[in-house]
Design a protein around this motif. Structure first.
Motif, PDB file in Angstrom:
ATOM      1  N   MET A   1       1.060  -1.181   0.291  1.00 26.67           N
ATOM      2  CA  MET A   1      -0.145   0.053  -0.125  1.00 26.67           C
ATOM      3  C   MET A   1       1.102   1.279   0.100  1.00 26.67           C
ATOM      4  SD  MET A   1      -3.553   0.927   2.875  1.00 26.67           S
ATOM      5  CE  MET A   1      -3.311  -0.011   3.204  1.00 26.67           C
ATOM      6  N   PRO A   2       0.644   2.657  -0.625  1.00 26.20           N
ATOM      7  CA  PRO A   2       2.103   3.691  -0.893  1.00 26.20           C
ATOM      8  C   PRO A   2       0.977   4.152   0.542  1.00 26.20           C
ATOM      9  CG  PRO A   2      -0.706   3.591  -2.414  1.00 26.20           C
ATOM     10  CD  PRO A   2      -0.617   2.845  -1.245  1.00 26.20           C
ATOM     11  N   ASN A   3       2.132   4.671   0.547  1.00 24.23           N
ATOM     12  CA  ASN A   3       2.541   5.866   1.988  1.00 24.23           C
ATOM     13  C   ASN A   3       2.113   7.356   1.268  1.00 24.23           C
ATOM     14  OD1 ASN A   3       2.648   6.984   3.868  1.00 24.23           O
ATOM     15  ND2 ASN A   3       5.423   6.904   4.316  1.00 24.23           N
ATOM     16  N   THR A   4       0.412   7.678   1.390  1.00 31.78           N
ATOM     17  CA  THR A   4      -0.064   8.527   1.188  1.00 31.78           C
ATOM     18  C   THR A   4       0.381  10.254   1.708  1.00 31.78           C
ATOM     19  OG1 THR A   4      -1.503   7.161   0.129  1.00 31.78           O
ATOM     20  CG2 THR A   4      -1.930  10.000   1.090  1.00 31.78           C
ATOM     21  N   ASP A   5       0.302  10.909   1.574  1.00 33.57           N
ATOM     22  CA  ASP A   5       0.466  12.454   2.203  1.00 33.57           C
ATOM     23  C   ASP A   5      -0.052  12.305   3.339  1.00 33.57           C
ATOM     24  OD1 ASP A   5       0.817  14.915   3.099  1.00 33.57           O
ATOM     25  OD2 ASP A   5       1.924  15.145   1.055  1.00 33.57           O
ATOM     26  N   ARG A   6      -0.954  13.054   4.173  1.00 36.21           N
ATOM     27  CA  ARG A   6      -1.671  13.062   4.827  1.00 36.21           C
ATOM     28  C   ARG A   6      -2.491  14.775   4.578  1.00 36.21           C
ATOM     29  NH1 ARG A   6      -1.214   7.838   4.714  1.00 36.21           N
ATOM     30  NH2 ARG A   6      -2.910   6.831   6.658  1.00 36.21           N
ATOM     31  N   VAL A   7      -1.167  15.485   3.997  1.00 37.04           N
ATOM     32  CA  VAL A   7      -1.740  16.896   4.089  1.00 37.04           C
ATOM     33  C   VAL A   7      -2.332  17.353   2.484  1.00 37.04           C
ATOM     34  CG1 VAL A   7      -0.376  19.446   3.959  1.00 37.04           C
ATOM     35  CG2 VAL A   7       0.088  17.466   5.834  1.00 37.04           C
ATOM     36  N   LEU A  56      -6.273  17.335   8.401  1.00 39.51           N
ATOM     37  CA  LEU A  56      -5.961  15.820   7.409  1.00 39.51           C
ATOM     38  C   LEU A  56      -6.414  15.003   6.972  1.00 39.51           C
ATOM     39  CD1 LEU A  56      -2.962  16.342   9.868  1.00 39.51           C
ATOM     40  CD2 LEU A  56      -3.096  17.523   7.473  1.00 39.51           C
ATOM     41  N   LEU A  57      -6.151  14.449   5.617  1.00 40.27           N
ATOM     42  CA  LEU A  57      -6.717  13.053   5.433  1.00 40.27           C
ATOM     43  C   LEU A  57      -6.398  11.899   6.998  1.00 40.27           C
ATOM     44  CD1 LEU A  57      -4.862  12.849   1.983  1.00 40.27           C
ATOM     45  CD2 LEU A  57      -7.657  12.922   2.894  1.00 40.27           C
ATOM     46  N   PRO A  58      -7.111  10.714   6.897  1.00 45.76           N
ATOM     47  CA  PRO A  58      -7.357  10.276   8.330  1.00 45.76           C
ATOM     48  C   PRO A  58      -5.858   9.664   8.462  1.00 45.76           C
ATOM     49  CG  PRO A  58      -9.136  10.158   6.912  1.00 45.76           C
ATOM     50  CD  PRO A  58      -8.272  10.521   5.752  1.00 45.76           C
ATOM     51  N   LEU A  59      -5.389   9.606   9.624  1.00 47.78           N
ATOM     52  CA  LEU A  59      -4.664   9.088  10.343  1.00 47.78           C
ATOM     53  C   LEU A  59      -4.885   8.015  10.583  1.00 47.78           C
ATOM     54  CD1 LEU A  59      -3.162  12.359  12.486  1.00 47.78           C
ATOM     55  CD2 LEU A  59      -2.540  11.292  10.001  1.00 47.78           C
ATOM     56  N   VAL A 116      -5.485  10.110  17.477  1.00 44.50           N
ATOM     57  CA  VAL A 116      -6.857  10.788  16.861  1.00 44.50           C
ATOM     58  C   VAL A 116      -6.655  10.184  15.577  1.00 44.50           C
ATOM     59  CG1 VAL A 116      -7.694  12.013  18.394  1.00 44.50           C
ATOM     60  CG2 VAL A 116      -6.602  12.820  16.220  1.00 44.50           C
ATOM     61  N   ALA A 117      -7.995   9.524  14.779  1.00 43.20           N
ATOM     62  CA  ALA A 117      -8.120   9.600  13.111  1.00 43.20           C
ATOM     63  C   ALA A 117      -7.956  10.771  12.012  1.00 43.20           C
ATOM     64  CB  ALA A 117      -8.979   9.104  12.590  1.00 43.20           C
ATOM     65  N   ASN A 118      -9.440  11.572  12.742  1.00 40.26           N
ATOM     66  CA  ASN A 118      -9.416  12.702  12.083  1.00 40.26           C
ATOM     67  C   ASN A 118      -8.784  13.989  12.715  1.00 40.26           C
ATOM     68  OD1 ASN A 118     -10.919  11.472   9.864  1.00 40.26           O
ATOM     69  ND2 ASN A 118     -12.665  11.714  11.775  1.00 40.26           N
ATOM     70  N   ALA A 119      -7.934  14.489  12.459  1.00 34.29           N
ATOM     71  CA  ALA A 119      -7.045  15.684  12.952  1.00 34.29           C
ATOM     72  C   ALA A 119      -6.908  16.927  12.478  1.00 34.29           C
ATOM     73  CB  ALA A 119      -5.714  15.243  13.610  1.00 34.29           C
ATOM     74  N   PHE A 139       3.580  12.305   6.336  1.00 34.32           N
ATOM     75  CA  PHE A 139       3.760  10.702   5.774  1.00 34.32           C
ATOM     76  C   PHE A 139       4.324  10.073   7.552  1.00 34.32           C
ATOM     77  CE2 PHE A 139       5.264  13.207   2.435  1.00 34.32           C
ATOM     78  CZ  PHE A 139       4.803  12.149   1.162  1.00 34.32           C
ATOM     79  N   LYS A 140       3.639   8.141   7.341  1.00 33.26           N
ATOM     80  CA  LYS A 140       4.011   7.358   7.915  1.00 33.26           C
ATOM     81  C   LYS A 140       4.947   7.088   8.113  1.00 33.26           C
ATOM     82  CE  LYS A 140       0.846   3.702   7.592  1.00 33.26           C
ATOM     83  NZ  LYS A 140       0.219   2.445   7.590  1.00 33.26           N
TER      84      LYS A 140
END
Length: 141
Positions: A1-7, A56-59, A116-119, A139-140
Protein backbone atom coordinates in the motif's frame (compact mmCIF):
# COMPACT_ATOMS: atom_id res chain seq x y z
CA UNK A 1 0.00 0.00 0.00
CA UNK A 2 1.42 3.45 -0.87
CA UNK A 3 2.43 5.83 1.90
CA UNK A 4 -0.04 8.67 1.29
CA UNK A 5 0.72 12.26 2.27
CA UNK A 6 -1.94 13.25 4.82
CA UNK A 7 -1.59 16.94 3.82
CA UNK A 8 -3.40 18.08 0.69
CA UNK A 9 -1.92 20.88 -1.42
CA UNK A 10 1.16 21.09 0.81
CA UNK A 11 3.09 22.81 -1.99
CA UNK A 12 0.23 25.24 -2.73
CA UNK A 13 0.36 24.34 -6.43
CA UNK A 14 -3.41 23.71 -6.58
CA UNK A 15 -4.03 27.28 -5.36
CA UNK A 16 -5.00 29.62 -8.17
CA UNK A 17 -5.40 32.94 -6.36
CA UNK A 18 -3.86 34.76 -3.41
CA UNK A 19 -6.22 32.96 -1.03
CA UNK A 20 -4.94 29.80 0.67
CA UNK A 21 -7.39 27.25 -0.74
CA UNK A 22 -8.06 24.62 -1.74
CA UNK A 23 -7.99 22.59 1.48
CA UNK A 24 -6.34 25.38 3.53
CA UNK A 25 -8.12 27.97 5.68
CA UNK A 26 -6.77 30.76 7.84
CA UNK A 27 -5.42 34.28 7.77
CA UNK A 28 -2.30 33.59 5.69
CA UNK A 29 -2.20 33.80 1.91
CA UNK A 30 -0.83 32.12 -1.19
CA UNK A 31 1.96 33.68 -3.25
CA UNK A 32 1.84 32.83 -6.94
CA UNK A 33 4.91 33.18 -9.16
CA UNK A 34 6.71 35.73 -6.97
CA UNK A 35 9.96 33.76 -6.91
CA UNK A 36 9.62 33.02 -3.18
CA UNK A 37 8.73 29.33 -3.67
CA UNK A 38 11.04 26.41 -3.02
CA UNK A 39 9.52 24.17 -5.68
CA UNK A 40 6.90 24.80 -8.36
CA UNK A 41 5.32 28.24 -8.75
CA UNK A 42 3.52 28.86 -5.43
CA UNK A 43 4.13 29.01 -1.69
CA UNK A 44 2.22 29.87 1.46
CA UNK A 45 2.89 33.16 3.25
CA UNK A 46 2.31 33.89 6.95
CA UNK A 47 2.80 37.38 8.31
CA UNK A 48 3.18 37.93 12.05
CA UNK A 49 0.35 36.28 14.04
CA UNK A 50 -1.20 34.69 10.93
CA UNK A 51 -2.10 30.99 10.67
CA UNK A 52 -3.14 28.32 8.20
CA UNK A 53 -5.04 25.11 8.92
CA UNK A 54 -6.52 22.07 7.23
CA UNK A 55 -8.33 18.85 8.04
CA UNK A 56 -5.82 16.07 7.37
CA UNK A 57 -6.58 12.89 5.50
CA UNK A 58 -7.31 10.21 8.14
CA UNK A 59 -4.49 9.08 10.40
CA UNK A 60 -4.12 5.57 11.82
CA UNK A 61 -4.35 5.82 15.61
CA UNK A 62 -1.17 4.52 17.27
CA UNK A 63 0.98 4.88 14.14
CA UNK A 64 4.02 7.17 13.98
CA UNK A 65 4.02 9.99 11.42
CA UNK A 66 6.50 12.70 10.45
CA UNK A 67 5.53 16.32 9.87
CA UNK A 68 7.85 18.25 7.55
CA UNK A 69 7.81 21.75 6.07
CA UNK A 70 10.25 24.11 4.39
CA UNK A 71 10.33 27.57 6.00
CA UNK A 72 12.00 30.78 4.83
CA UNK A 73 12.18 34.08 6.73
CA UNK A 74 11.89 36.36 3.73
CA UNK A 75 11.79 39.81 5.31
CA UNK A 76 14.35 39.76 8.11
CA UNK A 77 15.98 37.91 10.96
CA UNK A 78 13.61 37.03 13.81
CA UNK A 79 14.57 38.22 17.27
CA UNK A 80 11.70 36.66 19.19
CA UNK A 81 8.83 34.20 18.98
CA UNK A 82 8.06 30.78 17.59
CA UNK A 83 6.61 28.97 14.59
CA UNK A 84 3.92 26.73 16.12
CA UNK A 85 2.67 23.46 14.63
CA UNK A 86 -0.41 21.90 16.18
CA UNK A 87 -1.96 18.56 15.25
CA UNK A 88 -5.13 17.45 17.03
CA UNK A 89 -4.28 15.11 19.90
CA UNK A 90 -0.53 15.89 19.84
CA UNK A 91 1.42 18.30 22.05
CA UNK A 92 2.14 21.48 20.02
CA UNK A 93 5.63 21.77 18.51
CA UNK A 94 7.15 25.24 18.81
CA UNK A 95 10.19 26.03 16.67
CA UNK A 96 12.20 28.84 18.33
CA UNK A 97 12.38 31.45 15.55
CA UNK A 98 15.67 33.17 16.59
CA UNK A 99 17.40 29.76 16.41
CA UNK A 100 16.06 28.88 12.95
CA UNK A 101 18.01 29.30 9.70
CA UNK A 102 17.35 32.73 8.21
CA UNK A 103 19.06 32.60 4.80
CA UNK A 104 16.84 30.68 2.41
CA UNK A 105 14.56 27.74 2.97
CA UNK A 106 15.32 25.07 5.58
CA UNK A 107 13.31 21.94 6.37
CA UNK A 108 11.86 21.47 9.86
CA UNK A 109 10.32 18.20 10.96
CA UNK A 110 9.24 16.12 13.93
CA UNK A 111 7.67 12.73 14.52
CA UNK A 112 4.48 12.10 16.44
CA UNK A 113 2.15 9.24 17.33
CA UNK A 114 -1.42 9.70 16.12
CA UNK A 115 -3.98 9.62 18.93
CA UNK A 116 -7.03 10.54 16.80
CA UNK A 117 -7.99 9.56 13.25
CA UNK A 118 -9.56 12.88 12.24
CA UNK A 119 -6.97 15.54 12.98
CA UNK A 120 -6.47 19.17 12.03
CA UNK A 121 -3.06 20.66 11.25
CA UNK A 122 -2.56 24.31 12.26
CA UNK A 123 0.61 26.32 11.58
CA UNK A 124 0.92 29.73 13.27
CA UNK A 125 3.61 32.36 12.84
CA UNK A 126 4.18 33.76 16.34
CA UNK A 127 7.56 35.26 15.42
CA UNK A 128 8.32 38.90 14.73
CA UNK A 129 9.02 38.31 10.99
CA UNK A 130 7.09 37.18 7.91
CA UNK A 131 7.65 33.62 6.69
CA UNK A 132 7.22 31.74 3.44
CA UNK A 133 6.30 28.07 3.78
CA UNK A 134 6.33 25.30 1.19
CA UNK A 135 6.31 21.52 0.80
CA UNK A 136 4.28 20.76 3.93
CA UNK A 137 3.77 17.02 4.39
CA UNK A 138 2.83 14.32 6.89
CA UNK A 139 3.83 10.74 6.04
CA UNK A 140 3.64 7.55 8.05
CA UNK A 141 7.08 6.40 9.24
Amino acid sequence: MPNTDRVRNGGFEQSTSSTLGPFWTGTGDNEIGLGQQLLGSNNGDLDQAEFMAQQLLPLEVGEVYEFSAAINFDSGVPSTGTIDVEITGVSPKKFNAPLMQTSGYAFYSFQFKASVANATLTITNNSDQEIDIDLISIFKK
